[in-house]
Scaffold this motif. Structure first.
Motif, mmCIF file in Angstrom:
data_model
loop_
_atom_site.group_PDB
_atom_site.id
_atom_site.type_symbol
_atom_site.label_atom_id
_atom_site.label_comp_id
_atom_site.label_asym_id
_atom_site.label_seq_id
_atom_site.Cartn_x
_atom_site.Cartn_y
_atom_site.Cartn_z
ATOM 1 N N SER A 51 0.795 -1.276 -0.309
ATOM 2 C CA SER A 51 0.105 0.311 -0.249
ATOM 3 C C SER A 51 1.242 1.056 0.599
ATOM 4 C CB SER A 51 -0.920 0.224 1.106
ATOM 5 O OG SER A 51 -1.681 1.362 1.611
ATOM 6 N N SER A 52 0.165 2.667 -0.585
ATOM 7 C CA SER A 52 0.970 3.666 -0.658
ATOM 8 C C SER A 52 1.775 4.270 0.871
ATOM 9 C CB SER A 52 0.051 4.579 -1.003
ATOM 10 O OG SER A 52 -0.817 4.760 -0.531
ATOM 11 N N ASP A 53 0.925 3.483 1.703
ATOM 12 C CA ASP A 53 0.653 4.491 3.611
ATOM 13 C C ASP A 53 2.245 2.947 3.878
ATOM 14 O OD1 ASP A 53 -0.234 1.911 4.048
ATOM 15 O OD2 ASP A 53 -1.711 2.782 5.356
ATOM 16 N N GLY A 54 3.092 2.686 3.056
ATOM 17 C CA GLY A 54 4.164 1.410 4.159
ATOM 18 C C GLY A 54 4.002 0.799 4.209
ATOM 19 N N THR A 55 2.450 0.165 4.890
ATOM 20 C CA THR A 55 2.112 -1.307 4.497
ATOM 21 C C THR A 55 2.275 -2.158 3.861
ATOM 22 O OG1 THR A 55 -0.637 -0.198 5.189
ATOM 23 C CG2 THR A 55 1.055 -0.061 6.987
ATOM 24 N N SER A 56 1.297 -3.626 4.082
ATOM 25 C CA SER A 56 0.917 -4.354 3.343
ATOM 26 C C SER A 56 -0.332 -5.452 3.623
ATOM 27 C CB SER A 56 2.340 -4.826 2.842
ATOM 28 O OG SER A 56 2.740 -5.736 3.348
ATOM 29 N N SER A 57 -0.855 -6.143 2.520
ATOM 30 C CA SER A 57 -1.419 -7.127 2.908
ATOM 31 C C SER A 57 -1.506 -8.510 2.926
ATOM 32 C CB SER A 57 -3.051 -6.758 3.504
ATOM 33 O OG SER A 57 -3.491 -5.844 2.116
ATOM 34 N N LYS A 58 -1.740 -9.813 3.020
ATOM 35 C CA LYS A 58 -2.750 -10.572 2.277
ATOM 36 C C LYS A 58 -3.441 -11.034 3.249
ATOM 37 C CE LYS A 58 1.479 -13.577 3.711
ATOM 38 N NZ LYS A 58 2.483 -13.929 3.094
ATOM 39 N N SER A 59 -4.137 -12.647 2.093
ATOM 40 C CA SER A 59 -5.169 -12.836 2.907
ATOM 41 C C SER A 59 -4.692 -14.550 2.146
ATOM 42 C CB SER A 59 -6.710 -12.893 2.577
ATOM 43 O OG SER A 59 -6.479 -11.480 2.627
ATOM 44 N N GLU A 60 -5.397 -15.715 3.369
ATOM 45 C CA GLU A 60 -5.686 -17.334 2.841
ATOM 46 C C GLU A 60 -6.412 -17.334 3.223
ATOM 47 O OE1 GLU A 60 -2.850 -18.806 5.292
ATOM 48 O OE2 GLU A 60 -0.839 -17.940 4.929
ATOM 49 N N ILE A 61 -7.378 -18.309 1.887
ATOM 50 C CA ILE A 61 -8.903 -18.372 2.157
ATOM 51 C C ILE A 61 -9.221 -19.952 2.045
ATOM 52 C CG2 ILE A 61 -11.463 -18.141 0.927
ATOM 53 C CD1 ILE A 61 -8.702 -15.572 0.615
ATOM 54 N N THR A 62 -9.485 -20.675 2.559
ATOM 55 C CA THR A 62 -9.779 -22.190 2.805
ATOM 56 C C THR A 62 -11.306 -22.416 2.414
ATOM 57 O OG1 THR A 62 -7.348 -22.578 3.816
ATOM 58 C CG2 THR A 62 -9.464 -24.591 3.593
ATOM 59 N N TYR A 63 -12.359 -23.519 1.330
ATOM 60 C CA TYR A 63 -12.823 -23.374 1.148
ATOM 61 C C TYR A 63 -13.188 -25.532 1.289
ATOM 62 C CZ TYR A 63 -13.397 -19.527 -1.736
ATOM 63 O OH TYR A 63 -13.856 -17.839 -2.472
ATOM 64 N N SER A 64 -13.822 -25.558 1.578
ATOM 65 C CA SER A 64 -14.264 -26.882 2.023
ATOM 66 C C SER A 64 -15.790 -26.864 1.804
ATOM 67 C CB SER A 64 -14.950 -27.188 3.141
ATOM 68 O OG SER A 64 -15.834 -26.610 3.669
ATOM 69 N N SER A 65 -16.486 -28.124 1.132
ATOM 70 C CA SER A 65 -17.946 -28.285 0.001
ATOM 71 C C SER A 65 -18.870 -27.290 1.004
ATOM 72 C CB SER A 65 -18.552 -29.415 0.854
ATOM 73 O OG SER A 65 -18.804 -29.458 1.975
ATOM 74 N N SER A 66 -18.970 -26.586 1.470
ATOM 75 C CA SER A 66 -19.896 -25.097 1.091
ATOM 76 C C SER A 66 -19.338 -24.351 2.422
ATOM 77 C CB SER A 66 -21.765 -26.136 2.085
ATOM 78 O OG SER A 66 -21.265 -26.171 3.434
#
Length: 169
Positions: A51-66
């Motif tokens: 990000s332009s404010d010197g920070t960052s992010s990321k995500s981890e997403i896990t899907y099961s059947s529903s």
């Protein structure tokens, strides 16, 4: 509660996107997938988004059947090293019909139902979008403006955002 929060975290791309850099998509290669909920099952991760404010992010997403579990990480540096916060969203999802997007690819409707954030139950918060999988990348709908912000079925995106994606882990 902001109706977009679950989509932002779970889908990792709305309102500024947490996905990877552009490139990609739109050609309908032989490894593309639509209409198949089982194609979602497994773990997906977004590249580090600075990000332009010197920070960052990321995500981890896990899907099961529903069910879906999304972990969203904020970092106090630009390279996703020094974690400053974590947010966990648990919920369910329902895969709907295939749709032809405005760019011509066949994507699939998906509805997210967030049930808890950081272990606290919430009144069910719903987000409406589309998904498209191509070459190990999961793309979601382009929530470019209020008309397609995903807050109702009638405001479901009509195209895929090929600038942001999640990678199959």
């Amino acid at each position: 509660m902001n109706n977009l929060l679950p989509i932002t975290i779970v889908a990792s791309l709305l309102l500024g996107g947490c996905g990877g850099g552009g490139g990609g998509g739109g050609g309908g290669s032989s490894s593309s997938t639509s209409g198949n909920a089982s194609a979602l099952i497994g773990s997906w991760v977004t590249p580090c988004n600075d990000s332009s404010d010197g920070t960052s992010s990321k995500s981890e997403i896990t899907y099961s059947s529903s069910e879906i579990q999304a972990l969203h990480f904020d970092y106090s540096d630009l390279s996703c090293v020094t974690k400053s916060s974590t947010e966990t969203v648990i919920g369910k999802y329902v895969v709907g019909n295939d749709v032809t997007t405005s760019s011509g690819v066949i994507a699939t409707e998906i509805d997210f139902f967030a049930e808890s954030i950081n272990g606290e139950s919430i009144s069910e918060d719903i987000g409406y979008t589309i998904f498209y999988i191509d070459s190990g990348k999961l793309y979601l709908g382009d929530h470019a403006n209020d008309a397609v912000d995903g807050t109702s079925p009638s405001k479901r995106p009509i195209d895929v955002d090929f600038n942001d994606y999640q990678l199959r882990r």
